[in-house]
Write an enzyme that holds these catalytic residues in place. Sequence first.
Site, mmCIF file in Angstrom:
data_model
loop_
_atom_site.group_PDB
_atom_site.id
_atom_site.type_symbol
_atom_site.label_atom_id
_atom_site.label_comp_id
_atom_site.label_asym_id
_atom_site.label_seq_id
_atom_site.Cartn_x
_atom_site.Cartn_y
_atom_site.Cartn_z
ATOM 1 N N ASP A 103 0.819 -1.045 0.075
ATOM 2 C CA ASP A 103 -0.140 -0.072 0.052
ATOM 3 C C ASP A 103 0.858 1.374 0.080
ATOM 4 O O ASP A 103 1.882 1.443 0.718
ATOM 5 C CB ASP A 103 -1.034 -0.154 1.337
ATOM 6 C CG ASP A 103 -1.878 0.831 1.248
ATOM 7 O OD1 ASP A 103 -2.371 1.461 0.168
ATOM 8 O OD2 ASP A 103 -2.588 1.120 2.492
ATOM 9 N N HIS A 104 0.597 2.332 -0.844
ATOM 10 C CA HIS A 104 1.345 3.448 -0.894
ATOM 11 C C HIS A 104 2.740 3.508 -0.854
ATOM 12 O O HIS A 104 3.500 3.858 0.145
ATOM 13 C CB HIS A 104 0.837 4.409 0.219
ATOM 14 C CG HIS A 104 -0.604 4.843 0.088
ATOM 15 N ND1 HIS A 104 -0.910 5.842 -0.942
ATOM 16 C CD2 HIS A 104 -1.536 4.452 0.580
ATOM 17 C CE1 HIS A 104 -2.012 6.316 -0.767
ATOM 18 N NE2 HIS A 104 -2.578 5.508 0.203
ATOM 19 N N ASP A 147 2.734 5.152 -5.234
ATOM 20 C CA ASP A 147 1.920 6.397 -5.201
ATOM 21 C C ASP A 147 2.975 7.664 -5.554
ATOM 22 O O ASP A 147 3.565 8.193 -4.485
ATOM 23 C CB ASP A 147 1.660 6.710 -3.733
ATOM 24 C CG ASP A 147 0.781 7.972 -3.594
ATOM 25 O OD1 ASP A 147 0.732 8.837 -4.600
ATOM 26 O OD2 ASP A 147 0.367 8.159 -2.291
ATOM 27 N N GLU A 206 -1.455 6.423 -8.783
ATOM 28 C CA GLU A 206 -2.373 7.145 -8.044
ATOM 29 C C GLU A 206 -2.294 8.649 -8.907
ATOM 30 O O GLU A 206 -1.266 9.108 -9.058
ATOM 31 C CB GLU A 206 -2.095 7.515 -6.557
ATOM 32 C CG GLU A 206 -2.946 8.538 -6.013
ATOM 33 C CD GLU A 206 -2.819 8.924 -4.767
ATOM 34 O OE1 GLU A 206 -2.912 7.768 -4.066
ATOM 35 O OE2 GLU A 206 -2.827 9.894 -4.048
ATOM 36 N N HIS A 225 -9.578 4.834 -2.185
ATOM 37 C CA HIS A 225 -8.902 4.753 -0.955
ATOM 38 C C HIS A 225 -9.849 5.424 0.276
ATOM 39 O O HIS A 225 -10.643 5.983 -0.185
ATOM 40 C CB HIS A 225 -7.460 5.517 -1.256
ATOM 41 C CG HIS A 225 -6.335 4.748 -1.717
ATOM 42 N ND1 HIS A 225 -5.250 4.424 -1.134
ATOM 43 C CD2 HIS A 225 -6.557 4.159 -2.904
ATOM 44 C CE1 HIS A 225 -4.399 3.688 -1.874
ATOM 45 N NE2 HIS A 225 -4.960 3.459 -2.932
ATOM 46 N N GLY A 226 -9.245 5.145 1.288
ATOM 47 C CA GLY A 226 -9.968 6.113 2.404
ATOM 48 C C GLY A 226 -11.206 5.521 2.519
ATOM 49 O O GLY A 226 -12.203 6.606 2.865
HETATM 50 ZN ZN LIG Z 1 -4.517 4.847 0.672
#
Ligand SMILES: [Zn+2]
Length: 341
Positions: A83-84, A105, A142, A223-224
Site C-alpha cells: 500500500d502507498h 504512489d 495514483e 482509498h480511504g
Molecule cells: Zn490509501
Amino acid sequence: MPLVSMRQLLDEAARGGYGVGAFNVNNMEQIQAIMEAARETQSPVIVQASRGARSYSQDRFLYHLMLAATELYPEIPMVLHQDHGNSAETCKSAIALGFTSVMMDGSLMPDGKTPSTFEYNVKTTREVVEAAHAKGVTVEGEIGVLGGIEDGHGAGLDGLSHLTDPDQAAEFVGLTGVDALAIAIGTSHGAYKFSKKPTGETLKMDRLIEIHKRLPNTHLVMHGSSSVPKELQDIINQYGGKLRPTWGVPVEEIQLGIKNGVRKVNVDTDCRLAITGAIRKVFTEKPEEFDPRSYLKPAREAMRRVVALRMTQFGQAGHVGDYAPIPLEEMAKRYRELSAA
Ligand SMILES: [Zn+2]
C-alpha cells in the site's frame, strides 16, 4: 493456492461486476481475522501492508504469516499488496520479498508528504511498471492527491484540494501502463473523513463516473473508504475512548462506485476501530485480566465481523472458486506479449 497477482483478481471482479476489499494488516491477528472472514463468506482477498506495517513487522514476519495463510486457507485466492509505495525502491523491495502487487504512489514525492508533478509521477510509476510487469506483479498508480494522512503517509490536505482530473487520468494510464488507478474524489485517510454525512459536495461520485467513462478498462481504486460506523465509534467511547464525532464513506456510495468501475476498496480504519473497541471493552469490564489472549481474541473476532460484512457488501462473497490461479511467470509473459503487440 500460491499468492496470485492483483491483476487477475481485479480482472475477474470486473467480469463478475463486484468489488474487492483491500484490508491493511500489521500482525497475525489481523491476517487471521481477514482469512476467517474470507472463508466464511467464500471471498477472494487482497491483504495489504503499508510501509509502516512492513517496518512494524520487519517484513519477513509479515511475509511468512501470509505464506501460513496460503497453507491454511488453500481454497482462497489471495493477493499481497504494497500500500502507498513512496518510491521505486520501496516497490522493488516489496517485489523482491514476494508481494504480488504494488502501489506506486507518485502523486507525492518520496517524503510521502509533498505533492509531486505529473511528469515525476509518470516517470516514477513507469519505472515501477517495467520492473513489476517483468515479474508478473500488478501495479496500482495514483493520480490526484488523496486527503488526510495514513501511517505517516499523506499530504494532510482535505480530500477536495487535488481531485483527479479525468483527462489527466486517461493520459497517465496511457503513459504508464498501470493495471489499477487510485483516484481522488474527496475521500481521506484516517478516521476523520467528513464532519457530517458526505453529500455530492464533499464526495464526488460524479467525478468517479466520468473517469470510468474515459477509462472503462482500468480498474479504479477507492482509498480511504472505511465507513466509520457509529456503532464502532460508540463502543470505543462507551469504554473510555475519546473519538470526536466523524463520518466515513457510506457503503451505498461505495456500491455505486463498484457499479462504475471501482474494483478495489481500501478499508483500514473500520478494522482499527473494531479492534480497539473490543480491547477497551475487555479492559473496562475485566480489569483483573492480564492474559493478552483475553482481549486479542475478541479483537480478532470484532475485526472478522466487520471484514465479513464488507466482503458481502462489496459483492466479492461467493466468488472464491471462480478461477484457477495464473502463475506470476504466465502474467509476465502476457505483459511481454501485450507490449510487443
Ligand atoms: Zn490509501
